[in-house]
Design a protein around this motif. Structure first.
Motif, short mmCIF file in Angstrom:
data_model
loop_
_atom_site.label_atom_id
_atom_site.label_comp_id
_atom_site.label_asym_id
_atom_site.label_seq_id
_atom_site.Cartn_x
_atom_site.Cartn_y
_atom_site.Cartn_z
N ALA A 1 2.70 19.68 -2.21
CA ALA A 1 2.41 20.58 -3.32
C ALA A 1 2.16 22.01 -2.82
N HIS A 2 1.37 22.11 -1.77
CA HIS A 2 1.06 23.44 -1.22
C HIS A 2 2.32 24.15 -0.76
N ARG A 3 3.20 23.42 -0.11
CA ARG A 3 4.44 24.03 0.39
C ARG A 3 5.35 24.45 -0.76
N LEU A 4 5.44 23.63 -1.80
CA LEU A 4 6.30 23.96 -2.93
C LEU A 4 5.79 25.17 -3.70
N LEU A 5 4.47 25.34 -3.72
CA LEU A 5 3.88 26.45 -4.47
C LEU A 5 3.73 27.72 -3.64
N SER A 6 4.04 27.65 -2.36
CA SER A 6 3.89 28.82 -1.51
C SER A 6 4.78 29.96 -2.00
N PRO A 7 4.21 31.16 -2.20
CA PRO A 7 5.01 32.31 -2.64
C PRO A 7 6.16 32.62 -1.69
N LYS A 8 6.01 32.25 -0.42
CA LYS A 8 7.05 32.53 0.57
C LYS A 8 8.30 31.68 0.35
N THR B 1 13.02 13.05 -0.88
CA THR B 1 13.57 13.62 0.36
C THR B 1 14.02 15.06 0.16
N SER B 2 14.66 15.34 -0.98
CA SER B 2 15.13 16.70 -1.25
C SER B 2 13.97 17.67 -1.39
N LEU B 3 12.87 17.21 -2.00
CA LEU B 3 11.68 18.07 -2.12
C LEU B 3 11.06 18.34 -0.76
N ARG B 4 11.00 17.31 0.06
CA ARG B 4 10.41 17.48 1.39
C ARG B 4 11.23 18.42 2.24
N SER B 5 12.57 18.32 2.14
CA SER B 5 13.42 19.21 2.93
C SER B 5 13.29 20.64 2.45
N THR C 1 1.71 14.75 -8.31
CA THR C 1 1.61 14.01 -7.07
C THR C 1 0.20 14.13 -6.52
N ASN C 2 -0.13 13.27 -5.56
CA ASN C 2 -1.38 13.42 -4.81
C ASN C 2 -1.09 13.85 -3.37
N ASP C 3 0.15 14.27 -3.13
CA ASP C 3 0.56 14.75 -1.82
C ASP C 3 0.27 16.24 -1.75
N GLY C 4 -0.94 16.57 -1.29
CA GLY C 4 -1.37 17.96 -1.27
C GLY C 4 -0.54 18.84 -0.37
N HIS C 5 -0.09 18.31 0.75
CA HIS C 5 0.71 19.11 1.68
C HIS C 5 2.02 19.53 1.02
N TYR D 1 0.84 -1.19 0.00
CA TYR D 1 0.00 0.00 0.00
C TYR D 1 0.87 1.24 0.00
N ARG D 2 0.53 2.19 -0.88
CA ARG D 2 1.20 3.48 -0.91
C ARG D 2 0.16 4.57 -0.85
N GLN D 3 0.38 5.52 0.02
CA GLN D 3 -0.57 6.64 0.11
C GLN D 3 -0.31 7.67 -0.98
N PHE D 4 0.96 7.92 -1.26
CA PHE D 4 1.30 8.99 -2.20
C PHE D 4 2.11 8.45 -3.37
N VAL D 5 2.02 9.17 -4.49
CA VAL D 5 2.83 8.87 -5.66
C VAL D 5 3.46 10.19 -6.13
N TYR D 6 4.70 10.10 -6.60
CA TYR D 6 5.44 11.29 -7.05
C TYR D 6 6.03 10.99 -8.42
#
Length: 244
Positions: free
Chosen positions: A125-132, A237-241, A119-123, A63-68
């Motif tokens: 995606a939201h962080r990567l797209l944040s203007p900040k 991992t690099s994207l998450r960091s 991806t279906n990892d909304g969290h 089982y996998r929750q997310f795909v990238y």
């Protein structure tokens, strides 16, 4: 895992890329699915994804929750999950990936090629797209007109677009200067048609545009337009960091 987090077996099978809900029900009806060593007979059986052992056709499935996914987006395809007027990037994916309901992180214009993360990892995606976050995006472009060092300096300071907005500083690298120039441009925001409008602001026109990098991700040059692959664990991992 809490009881409320249990899910229907047919839904879990579909999410694991084993087909649609209808196809998952067929697998169960054909007695091809076991849960914790027992034959599953009810598509509505509630299971604990990631904890219960699920076997299909004698093979355990994970089982996998997310795909990238890294996609080399071709021209003529919309950066969307659905559109009545034309093909969208999700249409390029196989059904087992479509079952995860991935979506593009950000957009590329219809006529722009290159790196697109799905991806279906909304969290994430939201962080990567944040203007900040000011995640850098690098493009290769061919430009009608001679790109000069003066343009490099103007981009470094930020240019004023047609609506009066001054962009954040961009890093413009001239690969070849002439009547048709070749450049690489790194920007740190994502305004509508930004690259094209930045060159328009200095009297030039983009004739071809391809995104080659986004944050720590670099487009896999083995991917032809329309092809894709899963991200490696290192890339994830690099994207998450970056998005923390």
């Amino acid at each position: 895992m809490a009881e409320k987090e249990r899910q229907r077996l047919d839904k879990v099978l579909a999410h694991m890329g084993l087909g649609t809900r209808k196809e998952a029900k067929k697998l169960i009806k054909e007695r091809k699915v076991e849960v914790n060593g027992e034959l599953a007979q009810d598509p509505g059986l509630h299971v604990r994804p990631g904890q219960d052992r699920i076997v299909v056709n004698g093979e355990p499935v994970e089982y996998r929750q997310f795909v990238y996914l890294m996609l080399n987006k071709p021209q003529g395809v919309l950066s969307a999950t659905g559109d009545e007027s034309g093909q969208v990037v999700v249409d390029l994916l196989s059904p087992n990936y479509q079952s995860f309901h991935p979506f593009p992180v950000g957009r590329l214009d219809k006529d722009t090629e290159g790196l697109l993360l799905l991806t279906n990892d909304g969290h994430l995606a939201h962080r990567l797209l944040s203007p900040k976050k000011h995640v850098p995006k690098t493009y290769y472009a061919t430009v009608s007109g001679t790109v000069t060092q003066e343009d490099v300096e103007m981009f470094r300071q930020g240019v004023i677009l047609d609506d009066g907005y001054r962009t954040l500083p961009g890093c413009l690298k001239i690969l070849r200067s002439g009547p048709e120039s070749e450049v690489e441009l790194t920007i740190y925001e994502g305004k509508y048609h930004q690259v094209k409008r930045m060159f328009q602001a200095v009297g030039k026109k983009v004739t071809y545009l391809k995104r080659i990098a986004m944050g720590p991700l670099t487009l896999d040059n083995t991917l032809k337009p329309g092809e894709y692959r899963e991200l490696t664990e290192e890339e994830i991992t690099s994207l998450r960091s970056l998005s923390q």
